[in-house]
Design an enzyme around this catalytic site. Structure first.
Site, PDB file in Angstrom:
ATOM      1  N   SER A 158       0.807  -1.221   0.000  1.00 50.55           N
ATOM      2  CA  SER A 158       0.000   0.000   0.000  1.00 50.55           C
ATOM      3  C   SER A 158       0.837   1.265   0.000  1.00 50.55           C
ATOM      4  O   SER A 158       0.451   2.270  -0.585  1.00 50.55           O
ATOM      5  CB  SER A 158      -0.939   0.003   1.208  1.00 50.55           C
ATOM      6  OG  SER A 158      -1.791  -1.125   1.180  1.00 50.55           O
TER       7      SER A 158
ATOM      8  N   HIS B 271       0.585   4.499   4.307  1.00 52.94           N
ATOM      9  CA  HIS B 271      -0.122   5.177   3.225  1.00 52.94           C
ATOM     10  C   HIS B 271       0.367   6.618   3.081  1.00 52.94           C
ATOM     11  O   HIS B 271       0.660   7.078   1.970  1.00 52.94           O
ATOM     12  CB  HIS B 271      -1.622   5.163   3.485  1.00 52.94           C
ATOM     13  CG  HIS B 271      -2.236   3.806   3.332  1.00 52.94           C
ATOM     14  ND1 HIS B 271      -3.591   3.592   3.244  1.00 52.94           N
ATOM     15  CD2 HIS B 271      -1.672   2.571   3.228  1.00 52.94           C
ATOM     16  CE1 HIS B 271      -3.842   2.313   3.109  1.00 52.94           C
ATOM     17  NE2 HIS B 271      -2.690   1.664   3.105  1.00 52.94           N
TER      18      HIS B 271
END
Length: 296
Positions: free
Chosen positions: A200, A247
């Protein structure tokens, strides 16, 4: 006269399509022949962009056809398969996922783990225990099918166009450095005994670079902004157990690297692009050293 009028009417009601890729809309034209060209086909020129045909024939350059090679907007070489690295990265992620499903014990050795056992004991496992490789292996490790499915779909949708626009070497640097930045921020801010995994961080790096590229090409920013906003909402929503640190770290690195890739002046392009990659890597190393000193 009739042909000119018909062409004007068509241009007023439709977006031009790349002459080499009829399924791709584009607002960029070759400054020599005025053919519409997409990011994969455009070649940097002293003024605007040229299409591969004009570069190949040396049209308007004053040079022999062999003196100039087609280049992407970031200065990379135009490849015959613009998604080759994206396919390889997806293959690596899938191979690691299958290996983890077959041998679940592998998961313990591949995830990002800060320190185990936690303080006041001296860590013997995790990054603080000298296992720096976890910053990399965690980028390619998934446990749940929904997790790898979402990440690989995002990698295919975002990675292919970016690989074509940046070139393979710059695209790979963007992916790896963004992923490492996400791992470093997760290591710095998350609980040391919390295990994190997944691509991610690198995917959010691709989000950031895509937004920068679309702005550079004057494309409609609303789709990528909406998609990014949806992902950030899920990132910070309670109950999803998502590493927001990875993230955000990947996203910030992707924006910084993407800006350097597509806005670097041509005469110092490679120096600025790879210098920025080295700078971000330096920050990753610094954060890792600081956190390790704190946990040791």
């Amino acid at each position: 006269m009739d042909d000119q009028a018909a062409g004007s009417s068509q241009d007023a009601h439709s977006v031009p399509m790349c002459y080499r890729h009829p399924d791709r809309e584009t607002g960029i034209r070759c400054t020599r022949c005025e053919r519409p060209i997409c990011p994969e086909c455009m070649v940097n020129a002293s003024v605007g962009f040229h299409c591969p045909e004009c570069v190949r024939t040396g049209s308007g350059t004053g040079q022999a056809p062999t003196a100039a090679r087609p280049r992407t907007i970031a200065g990379g070489s135009i490849a015959s398969d613009p998604r080759l690295l994206t396919k390889i990265l997806i293959g690596i992620n899938l191979a690691v996922f299958i290996a983890v499903q077959v041998h679940e014990s592998l998961l313990t050795d591949l995830v990002l783990l800060g320190a185990w056992p936690p303080a006041p004991y001296t860590p013997t496992q995790g990054v603080a225990g000298g296992e720096w490789y976890r910053l990399v292996t965690s980028m390619f490790t998934h446990q749940e099918i929904w997790h790898i499915a979402f990440n690989m779909l995002s990698l295919w949708w975002l990675g292919g166009p970016l690989e074509a626009a940046l070139g393979r070497v710059r695209y790979l640097a963007l992916y790896l450095v963004s992923g490492l930045a996400g791992s470093a921020l997760a290591y710095l801010l998350a609980s040391p005994d919390t295990a994190t995994l997944g691509a991610s961080g690198a995917i959010f790096g691709l989000f950031g670079a895509t937004a920068v590229l679309m702005r550079r090409l004057n494309y409609d920013m609303r789709p990528i902004i909406a998609l990014l906003a949806i992902n950030l909402i899920f990132t910070f929503s309670p109950g999803f157990n998502i590493s927001w640190q990875a993230h955000i770290g990947g996203l910030v690195a992707g924006v910084v690297l993407g800006y350097a890739m597509v806005h670097a002046p041509r005469e110092r392009r490679a120096l600025i692009q790879y210098g920025t990659c080295a700078l971000v890597l330096g920050v990753v190393v610094l954060l890792t050293l600081l956190r390790t000193a704190q946990l040791s």
